[in-house]
Enzyme design. Sequence first.
Site, PDB file in Angstrom:
ATOM      1  N   TRP A   1     -37.741  -5.867 -61.553  1.00  0.00           N
ATOM      2  CA  TRP A   1     -37.119  -5.106 -62.646  1.00  0.00           C
ATOM      3  C   TRP A   1     -35.766  -4.563 -62.211  1.00  0.00           C
ATOM      4  CZ3 TRP A   1     -38.616  -6.520 -67.022  1.00  0.00           C
ATOM      5  CH2 TRP A   1     -39.945  -6.871 -67.256  1.00  0.00           C
TER       6      TRP A   1
ATOM      7  N   ASP B   1     -35.174   4.093 -63.986  1.00  0.00           N
ATOM      8  CA  ASP B   1     -36.113   3.402 -64.866  1.00  0.00           C
ATOM      9  C   ASP B   1     -37.508   3.854 -64.451  1.00  0.00           C
ATOM     10  OD1 ASP B   1     -37.832   1.686 -66.169  1.00  0.00           O
ATOM     11  OD2 ASP B   1     -36.888  -0.162 -65.466  1.00  0.00           O
TER      12      ASP B   1
ATOM     13  N   LYS C   1     -46.625   1.096 -70.793  1.00  0.00           N
ATOM     14  CA  LYS C   1     -47.344   1.063 -69.527  1.00  0.00           C
ATOM     15  C   LYS C   1     -48.094   2.359 -69.247  1.00  0.00           C
ATOM     16  CE  LYS C   1     -43.821  -2.048 -67.642  1.00  0.00           C
ATOM     17  NZ  LYS C   1     -44.604  -3.290 -67.703  1.00  0.00           N
TER      18      LYS C   1
END
Length: 363
Positions: free
Chosen positions: A102, A175, A199
């Site tokens: 990511w 993030d 999530k």
Amino acid sequence: MNPIYNFSAGPAVLPKEVLEQARDEMLDWHGSGMSVMEMSHRGKEFMAIAEETEHDLRELAGIPQNYKVLFLQGGASSQFAMVPLNLLHDKNKADYINTGQWSTKAIEEAGKYCTVNVAASSSDANFTYVPTQNQWHLDPEAAYIHYTSNETIGGVEFNWVPKIDANSGIPLVVDMSSDILSRPVDISQFGLIYAGAQKNLGPAGLTLVIIREDLLGKPLANTPTLFDYHIHAKNDSMYNTPPTYAMYITGLVLKWLKQKGGLTGIEAMNIAKANLLYDLLDSTEFYHCPVAKSDRSRMNVPFTLQNPALDDEFLKQAKSNGLIQLKGHRSVGGMRASIYNAMPFEGVAKLVTFMKEFAHHHA
């Protein structure tokens, strides 16, 4: 009926109590005669939901008043572009810490708008650790510093917040998609926090942004209207139709978190769950976790079997025992157990019991 425990990395498990309340309110929210999915986002009913959701989030996370809370669409992936578009201001450089897939995607997207300085990377060890801050090579001319607090795929997590010189004026951006609200964090240490909800916060479709007010209002020229944080902030996330039902479910999750003792209470539960699973992995050669012990995620636990030929049988038997979505990401293989806030301790305990029995029968 035996319970099913869902270890999916996302969209992920939601609290049973939240799903039950959503079921009960599906056709008629609080006597309104409407489902939340049918409400106008500007009507008094949904405005009440939105205001309460923001209030509970601010209270739970301790968000200072000089920060705006935005409820957006587009997932965390859209933030890979929105961050540079809004935070570069009059600069053309940004620092990024690369700890996995990511982070890599965020770096690639930012590279379309500025010169990216990869200030530190764990690619030399297949992204199995977090570079300590004394290994970072920051650019004093960077517009911001970006990192990913938890790499969902690799199971690597920062258990610390980077210390940035307050006098530098360089904001810290993170993030937090897969570990947001899993532990107390001092929001004031960040310029901007973003997270996809699916999530650890709520359902897919909602992206949360928490941004310090002084960073608003200076996007790059020709930034699309919907990619301008200031537009969303001055319109209370109502410039266009927000992800209304996802916001409603997230609001229920926030109330559930309060009932669990807030972020301090949920952190204690997350530590207990993670310790139980990692203790098993460390006690046998049948299973292996590749992540450095100091940087192991409490949220996503990757592991492999000593004999990969047993992978399919492991997954088959796990499913028959009510343990689903344990297959590792296609890019790394093996297994991955995602044990977010909503995963009960009983689910991890059942997984550990199964893993012990499977190892005993196949050693």
